[in-house]
Design a protein around this motif. Sequence first.
Motif, PDB file in Angstrom:
ATOM      1  N   GLN A  13       0.102 -12.776  10.247  1.00 18.21           N
ATOM      2  CA  GLN A  13      -1.131 -11.997  10.167  1.00 18.21           C
ATOM      3  C   GLN A  13      -1.697 -11.991   8.745  1.00 18.21           C
ATOM      4  N   PRO A  14      -3.001 -11.848   8.621  1.00 19.44           N
ATOM      5  CA  PRO A  14      -3.601 -11.726   7.278  1.00 19.44           C
ATOM      6  C   PRO A  14      -2.929 -10.612   6.491  1.00 19.44           C
ATOM      7  N   GLY A  15      -2.701 -10.892   5.199  1.00 17.41           N
ATOM      8  CA  GLY A  15      -2.024  -9.944   4.324  1.00 17.41           C
ATOM      9  C   GLY A  15      -0.520 -10.104   4.304  1.00 17.41           C
ATOM     10  N   GLY A  16      -0.012 -10.918   5.202  1.00  9.02           N
ATOM     11  CA  GLY A  16       1.435 -11.099   5.295  1.00  9.02           C
ATOM     12  C   GLY A  16       1.987 -12.067   4.268  1.00  9.02           C
ATOM     13  N   SER A  17       3.314 -12.220   4.310  1.00 12.91           N
ATOM     14  CA  SER A  17       4.022 -13.095   3.381  1.00 12.91           C
ATOM     15  C   SER A  17       4.896 -14.064   4.152  1.00 12.91           C
ATOM     16  N   LEU A  18       5.180 -15.177   3.510  1.00 11.02           N
ATOM     17  CA  LEU A  18       5.982 -16.222   4.132  1.00 11.02           C
ATOM     18  C   LEU A  18       6.649 -17.014   3.027  1.00 11.02           C
ATOM     19  N   ARG A  19       7.863 -17.502   3.278  1.00 15.12           N
ATOM     20  CA  ARG A  19       8.495 -18.400   2.321  1.00 15.12           C
ATOM     21  C   ARG A  19       8.730 -19.747   2.985  1.00 15.12           C
ATOM     22  N   LEU A  20       8.182 -20.771   2.376  1.00 19.38           N
ATOM     23  CA  LEU A  20       8.396 -22.127   2.843  1.00 19.38           C
ATOM     24  C   LEU A  20       9.554 -22.750   2.065  1.00 19.38           C
ATOM     25  N   SER A  21      10.279 -23.624   2.742  1.00 19.07           N
ATOM     26  CA  SER A  21      11.368 -24.356   2.118  1.00 19.07           C
ATOM     27  C   SER A  21      11.167 -25.847   2.302  1.00 19.07           C
TER      28      SER A  21
END
Lengths: 121, 107
Positions: A13-21
């Motif tokens: 969702q907008p405003g969210g966070s994510l970590r890519l590897s």
Amino acid sequence: EVQLVESGGALIQPGGSLRLSCGASGFNFGSYSMNWVRQIPGKGLEWISYISSSSNTIHYGDTAKGRFTISRDNGKKTLYLQLNSLRDEDTAVYYCARSLGPRVGIALDYWGLGTLVTVSS
Amino acid sequence: ELVLTQSPGTLSLSPGESATLSCRASQSFSSGTFAWYQQRPGQAPRLLIYGASGRATGIPDRFSGSGSGTDFTLTISRLEPEDFAVYYCQQYGSSLIFGGGTKVEIK
């Protein structure tokens, strides 16, 4: 054989966070600078960030400044991209790519297949 | 701010013909950081040319790059079916920038 495998993409969702590897194999990961590049589906390429082999030097494109953070763990042969305060316009395929040489801006000689980040409510 | 303008936007050619792709930079920077990439549908970009004229590992010699300053060219001689793709140029000023791409399509 050089391989780069991205993971971590998701619907968020907008405003969210994510970590890519990005897991690396087939080369001495700790000796190479790395980058993140993204591509909005059907559009062109946008460079996101660069990190030197020892993490001493980090550069960001304008889109990433203040919201995205690049990092790496040479022991785990893994590159990361932390994405915060995500917006709809961050929807894209995110690629990790190896730098041909040690300086920022040098050509990117190996790319992963990418991971899709979709930002939508 | 550095801007890379690629032309033409689309190139319609037949297999066996030659293709000439142009990339013009809004400012002059080192040719050492200029590169060309190929992207086939559904695939990641692939490095073709680095340092304006150096051919990347495994790239056939029908691909050649030239230019300096603000004007760069990618030439593909004798187009093969697998060469029909989108091509991007890249340069580094204060940031790494890609051009908008040239699509080489089958006529």
